[in-house]
Design a protein around this motif. Structure first.
Motif: not given
Length: 216
Positions: A171-198
């Protein structure tokens, strides 16, 4: 020339060897983590493919609304859970079904004008897969603790995010978007993803839409 006593030579040799071992040990201890941010995202993607069942919480915050999904992803059954703000049960596997808490019958989300929730319920695996060609431009962030779990963070600013945003936020007009950032938090041991942020920043207004996936 007088030769050094054998015992003294042996002591000097032992001292040299000991010093070298200490230097090697120090080097190992202080050696920086050489795993690239892109490699960490690829490991997270692989983990999700190998472990397709997990508990999932999705939170979305925008200027005019909040959404919270609490549920799970099960292999072969898709997503199921509860949409807190609307007191709705959700079941999403190929199609999105909804029902009021306590009701017996499921109905198509489109019948209640809730079809756009399919974007909100996009799984972390799908998000990472859509960005994997740009993993090489990811960069490392700060270390964080989620609960009692020590995690590394990785960030990515996709250059080509049109398809990603169309699927996630129809439902968002793509022309109205200035920036998109993806962030991920992964465990130090095993590199399992715990959080994904947009984080989606809108043009001009400075308003933001933030969506966070908590994987456990």
């Amino acid at each position: 020339m007088h030769s050094l006593p054998r015992s003294r030579v042996q002591l000097q040799a032992a001292a040299i060897v000991g010093s070298v071992c200490v230097l090697i040990l120090i080097g190992l201890l202080i050696r920086p983590n050489t795993v690239s941010a892109g490699a960490l995202l690829r490991q997270a993607l692989l983990q999700l493919k190998e472990n397709p069942s997990y508990s999932l919480v999705i939170e979305e915050k925008a200027p005019s609304y909040n959404l919270t999904f609490i549920g799970a992803r099960e292999e072969g059954h898709g997503l199921s859970g509860h949409l807190k703000e609307f007191d709705l049960e959700l079941s999403y596997h190929d199609r999105l079904l909804v029902r009021q808490d306590g009701a017996e019958e499921w109905v198509e989300a489109s019948e209640l004008d809730l079809a756009s929730l399919t974007g909100f319920l996009t799984e972390p695996l799908q998000i990472l897969e859509s960005c994997q060609e740009q993993f090489s431009s990811a960069y490392a962030g700060e270390a964080v603790e989620l609960g009692e779990v020590r995690c590394r963070t990785v960030y990515l600013k996709p250059d080509n995010y049109a398809a990603l945003i169309t699927g996630l936020f129809p439902e968002i007009d793509r022309a109205a978007i200035r920036e998109v950032t993806l962030g991920a938090a992964l465990t130090e041991t095993g590199s399992e993803i715990k959080q994904l942020r947009l984080l989606v920043v809108l043009e001009g207004t400075g308003k933001k839409i933030e969506r966070v996936y908590y994987v456990n």
